[in-house]
Design an enzyme around this catalytic site. Structure first.
Site, PDB file in Angstrom:
ATOM      1  N   HIS A  17      59.901 -59.262 102.326  1.00 52.74           N
ATOM      2  CA  HIS A  17      60.020 -60.717 102.109  1.00 52.74           C
ATOM      3  C   HIS A  17      59.895 -61.048 100.621  1.00 52.74           C
ATOM      4  O   HIS A  17      60.667 -61.846 100.089  1.00 52.74           O
ATOM      5  CB  HIS A  17      58.903 -61.463 102.852  1.00 52.74           C
ATOM      6  CG  HIS A  17      58.943 -61.365 104.348  1.00 52.74           C
ATOM      7  ND1 HIS A  17      57.870 -60.973 105.102  1.00 52.74           N
ATOM      8  CD2 HIS A  17      59.943 -61.621 105.232  1.00 52.74           C
ATOM      9  CE1 HIS A  17      58.186 -61.003 106.384  1.00 52.74           C
ATOM     10  NE2 HIS A  17      59.439 -61.383 106.489  1.00 52.74           N
ATOM     11  N   LYS A  41      56.307 -66.313 119.458  1.00 51.84           N
ATOM     12  CA  LYS A  41      55.505 -66.845 120.567  1.00 51.84           C
ATOM     13  C   LYS A  41      54.063 -66.376 120.503  1.00 51.84           C
ATOM     14  O   LYS A  41      53.168 -67.029 120.996  1.00 51.84           O
ATOM     15  CB  LYS A  41      56.116 -66.422 121.903  1.00 51.84           C
ATOM     16  CG  LYS A  41      57.420 -67.133 122.199  1.00 51.84           C
ATOM     17  CD  LYS A  41      57.917 -66.809 123.605  1.00 51.84           C
ATOM     18  CE  LYS A  41      59.333 -67.329 123.787  1.00 51.84           C
ATOM     19  NZ  LYS A  41      60.324 -66.298 123.959  1.00 51.84           N
ATOM     20  N   ARG A  90      68.308 -56.629 107.023  1.00 47.55           N
ATOM     21  CA  ARG A  90      68.000 -55.205 106.886  1.00 47.55           C
ATOM     22  C   ARG A  90      69.115 -54.337 107.437  1.00 47.55           C
ATOM     23  O   ARG A  90      69.513 -53.360 106.850  1.00 47.55           O
ATOM     24  CB  ARG A  90      66.695 -54.870 107.614  1.00 47.55           C
ATOM     25  CG  ARG A  90      65.455 -55.351 106.911  1.00 47.55           C
ATOM     26  CD  ARG A  90      64.279 -55.313 107.811  1.00 47.55           C
ATOM     27  NE  ARG A  90      64.489 -56.214 108.950  1.00 47.55           N
ATOM     28  CZ  ARG A  90      63.544 -56.612 109.776  1.00 47.55           C
ATOM     29  NH1 ARG A  90      62.318 -56.174 109.635  1.00 47.55           N
ATOM     30  NH2 ARG A  90      63.820 -57.443 110.766  1.00 47.55           N
ATOM     31  N   SER A 128      57.115 -57.006 109.752  1.00 48.46           N
ATOM     32  CA  SER A 128      55.746 -57.490 109.937  1.00 48.46           C
ATOM     33  C   SER A 128      55.106 -56.786 111.134  1.00 48.46           C
ATOM     34  O   SER A 128      53.919 -56.445 111.099  1.00 48.46           O
ATOM     35  CB  SER A 128      55.748 -59.001 110.164  1.00 48.46           C
ATOM     36  OG  SER A 128      56.233 -59.662 109.021  1.00 48.46           O
TER      37      SER A 128
END
Ligand code: PNS
Length: 164
Positions: A17, A41, A90, A128
């Protein structure tokens, strides 16, 4: 003033990022890193925690700011007068979802363009969720997230607070 919005979950922000954010600085007058509240979520970090982590990473870059938004991305983009939404890609696996989002966003707000930036090769594998998997087992993540937040990410995730 040409403003770009870089939206995402940032749960947590990674070197991948950061690379996109810093490269976007070369193209725009101002870059807004936007933490999307409902993007995931089951995020591990609260939106406020994600904003604080990003604040540490962008300290010193006066043309980069972080914000948090719970709503349609295009409504935020319009609100701040941004001309572009920037996303890092990516691999082809990212493309289908991002392409669909870009088309929705263009339809909803034709005044902003979505720009896809190719991820730098050294960050191609980063995610992440990968970072969180490693941190959950107590392993150092300083190769994957900015050094200023690596300890905080490790402690937060390894202390069993990685799932909410
Ligand atoms: O980091 P992510 O999870 O890939 O980010 C996805 C994100 C936050 C960019 C995307 O889910 C998003 O834009 N959410 C806000 C809601 C919205 O505007 N959706 C687009 C129209 S369907």
């Amino acid at each position: 003033m040409r403003i770009a919005v870089i939206p995402g979950s940032f749960d947590p922000i990674t070197n991948g990022h950061m690379d996109i954010i810093l490269r976007a600085r070369e193209l725009f007058d101002r870059v807004v890193v936007l933490v999307a509240v409902n993007a995931d979520k089951n995020p591990s970090f609260t939106p406020a925690e994600r904003v604080l982590l990003i604040e540490k990473c962008i300290a010193g870059y006066d043309d980069v700011m972080v914000d948090c938004f719970d709503g349609l991305l295009v409504d935020y983009v319009k609100q701040v007068g941004a001309c572009a939404i920037v996303k890092g890609l990516r691999a082809m696996s990212d493309f289908e979802y991002e392409f669909q989002m870009a088309l929705y966003n263009k339809k909803l707000y034709p005044d902003a363009e979505t720009l896809f930036m190719t991820t730098s090769t050294e960050n191609l594998y980063l995610s992440s969720s990968g970072v969180k998997s490693i941190a959950r087992y107590g392993r150092d993540v300083s190769d994957f997230v900015p050094a200023v937040i690596s300890q905080q990410v490790l402690e937060r995730i390894s202390q069993g607070k990685g799932e909410r």
